[in-house]
Enzyme design. Structure first.
Site, PDB file in Angstrom:
ATOM      1  N   LYS A 188       1.004  -1.261   0.076  1.00 27.80           N
ATOM      2  CA  LYS A 188       0.120  -0.125  -0.046  1.00 27.80           C
ATOM      3  C   LYS A 188       0.942   1.366   0.044  1.00 27.80           C
ATOM      4  O   LYS A 188       0.351   2.216  -0.383  1.00 27.80           O
ATOM      5  CB  LYS A 188      -1.036   0.102   1.223  1.00 27.80           C
ATOM      6  CG  LYS A 188      -1.841   1.209   1.360  1.00 27.80           C
ATOM      7  CD  LYS A 188      -2.869   1.114   2.358  1.00 27.80           C
ATOM      8  CE  LYS A 188      -3.621   2.489   2.545  1.00 27.80           C
ATOM      9  NZ  LYS A 188      -4.644   2.553   3.608  1.00 27.80           N
ATOM     10  N   HIS A 198     -10.858 -28.556 -35.512  1.00 30.45           N
ATOM     11  CA  HIS A 198     -11.607 -27.625 -34.823  1.00 30.45           C
ATOM     12  C   HIS A 198     -12.520 -28.508 -33.512  1.00 30.45           C
ATOM     13  O   HIS A 198     -13.652 -28.560 -33.400  1.00 30.45           O
ATOM     14  CB  HIS A 198     -12.988 -27.171 -35.832  1.00 30.45           C
ATOM     15  CG  HIS A 198     -12.337 -26.594 -36.985  1.00 30.45           C
ATOM     16  ND1 HIS A 198     -11.357 -25.352 -36.853  1.00 30.45           N
ATOM     17  CD2 HIS A 198     -12.572 -26.952 -38.447  1.00 30.45           C
ATOM     18  CE1 HIS A 198     -11.240 -24.953 -38.041  1.00 30.45           C
ATOM     19  NE2 HIS A 198     -11.480 -25.845 -38.940  1.00 30.45           N
TER      20      HIS A 198
END
Length: 531
Positions: A148, A297
């Site tokens: 932070k 596919h």
């Protein structure tokens, strides 16, 4: 000035560092680098011992806090003189006054990695109390405080960063840039997010808290009450299924499965390559014997088993050599030179296998664009599918059947050869998009009807695709025949035996049709829809 508006500085000098790590790889060398720049080292427990053993001067955390480590080490860094030293904003008047009043010293760098909770949770029969004890509290708290306040503090959570940080410290006379501190902060928050996710997921699997000495038994009957996913990006892809779509690959870091495969050669993998590689690898992995799957596919255009990789490949290719052009191949055994020499004659996009011999790699090297990936098996994992507004989650389809699981429903039972072909076709059918019909014989697909809206059309399409003789083959259907017409279609195509789930209200009519046509039919009792 508000706390979130204080003036930042690009370079921050590192004068005091707090080190507390579980993974001590590279620690001593990095600490020596810090010491060489005049950084004061503060440490805890085993980390402090390791540094002292290396001849480094180290201040115990208790010297910094004026408070002893206690409660078996549960409380050592949870102290205002630690978090105040991390969180106070340098140069902000009221912050400076507060730390001066309370004798709080600045901490400019934190080097922390967390208790190995995931490894503990993965241990079979781990005691519940031991699992809970391996939840790190002080570590994540320091990581968050330092991250932070990245404007003033550097937070180091990965040993892999030590070398680059040492180089930057050397180049900048013991300071780190704001860009580096920001990168480290983002990485730190990702680390604590992943850590908390791992804890929450592990505890979510334990329905009732057992006694501390009892095993932390997982509840395998329920899916997670909350779905938490936290995976780092493994690879940025050029585009998705189509060039106008962005795409990336995210991996679990296990080293297993297609997402963690090692690419040995060839062009960058595409989104479609990865999808097809996953499909062909999953199909090849279905078989205990040597197997090859050729995917186009996501559907198999050819699949076969054989005594060798070469035999299995040649059988798979023969099933549909036209569709195989430009496909992707999955092989569940090491690829040798004999197989490589033949496979190299066909244009394929990618090949997945557990390994390749040096001779095979040498042969494939002539095809510069061919992607070779080395894949290692992963346990079955739940299947996710995104829908608008949410996600669907289901167990992996691990349903397998043996001959003893089958119910023979016709007057004529399958012959031994038919039974072997039926079991083979059923494994293939599981990997074909619904509605699915698979024609097969002697460990080889003959025709595949995939993704049709009508089961009769799937049967017709699979027969139409066949380039090998269909006479004497068997047929597999991923779901029941709702009417006799589907069965009649596969029999008219040449099938002499059929495997299907059963369960239709029309089963008696379908069985009667099979008896009338003189074919054998077995029910599996399970289906394999694949959408």
């Amino acid at each position: 000035m508000p706390a979130d508006m204080h003036k930042s500085s690009d370079q921050k000098q590192i004068r005091r560092a707090l080190l507390s790590v579980t993974d001590k790889s590279g620690l001593v060398a990095f600490a020596q680098t810090l010491a060489s720049h005049g950084v004061e080292l503060v440490s805890t427990g085993g980390t402090a011992r390791a540094l002292r053993d290396a001849g480094l001067a180290v201040k115990d955390i208790s010297e910094l806090t004026g408070f002893p480590e206690m409660l078996d080490g549960r409380v050592k860094t949870l102290h205002p003189r630690v978090h105040g030293g991390l969180l106070y904003i340098r140069g902000k008047a009221d912050h400076e006054a507060a730390v001066a009043e309370h004798g709080i010293l600045p901490i400019d760098m934190v080097v922390v990695n967390l208790y190995a909770f995931e490894k503990t949770a993965a241990q079979p029969g781990v005691a519940f109390g031991h699992l809970i004890e391996n939840i790190d509290i002080g570590g994540p708290s320091m990581v968050r405080s330092a991250a932070k306040n990245f404007e003033d503090v550097a937070i180091v959570t990965k040993a892999g960063d030590y070398t680059a940080l040492a180089e930057e410290l050397a180049a900048n006379k013991g300071s780190l840039s704001r860009a580096t501190r920001w990168r480290l902060a983002k990485q730190a928050f990702a680390t604590t997010a992943a850590y908390d996710t791992a804890i929450a997921n592990a505890l979510d699997e334990i329905a009732e808290a057992p006694a501390p000495e009892s095993a932390a038994t997982k509840n395998t009957e329920a899916l997670p009450s909350t779905l938490r996913i936290n995976l780092p990006q493994a690879m940025s892809l050029r585009y998705g299924e189509n060039p106008h779509q962005r795409a990336a690959l995210y991996g679990d870091g296990s080293g297993l499965g297609v997402a963690n495969a090692r690419q040995l050669q060839g062009k960058e993998l595409s989104y479609n390559n990865i999808v097809d590689l996953d499909a062909c690898w999953a199909l090849a992995e279905e078989f205990p014997q040597t197997a090859v799957a050729i995917i186009k596919h996501t559907n198999p255009c050819g699949a076969a088993t054989g005594a060798t990789v070469l035999e299995a490949y040649e059988k798979a290719l023969a099933a549909d050599p036209i569709s195989a052009f430009g496909g992707v191949i999955g092989i569940n055994r090491e690829v040798d030179a004999k197989a490589a020499a033949v496979i190299a004659k066909l244009f394929v996009e990618a090949i997945a296998a557990p390994s390749f011999t040096p001779e095979a790699l040498s042969i494939f090297a002539a095809k510069k664009n061919l992607r070779l990936v080395e894949v290692h098996s992963t346990p079955a994992q739940p299947v996710l599918k995104q829908v608008s507004g949410g996600l669907l989650l289901q167990d992996a389809d691990t349903g397998h059947i043996t001959e003893s699981d089958l119910k023979i429903v016709t007057q004529r039972p399958p012959t031994r050869e038919e039974m072997a072909s039926l079991l083979f076709a059923w494994r293939i059918c599981k990997h074909v998009k619904s509605n699915a019909i698979v024609y097969a014989k002697d460990g080889q697909t003959i025709g595949v009807g995939a993704g049709q809206m009508s089961r009769v059309d799937a049967a017709r399409f699979g027969a139409m695709k066949a380039v090998l003789p269909l006479d004497g083959c068997v047929a597999a259907s991923d779901a029941f025949f709702p009417f006799p017409d589907g069965l009649e279609t596969v029999v008219n195509a040449g099938a002499t035996a059929v495997i299907q789930p059963g369960g239709s209200v029309k089963d008696p009519d379908v069985i009667a049709a099979a008896d009338r046509l003189g074919v054998a039919m077995v029910f599996t009792g399970i289906r394999h829809f694949r959408h």
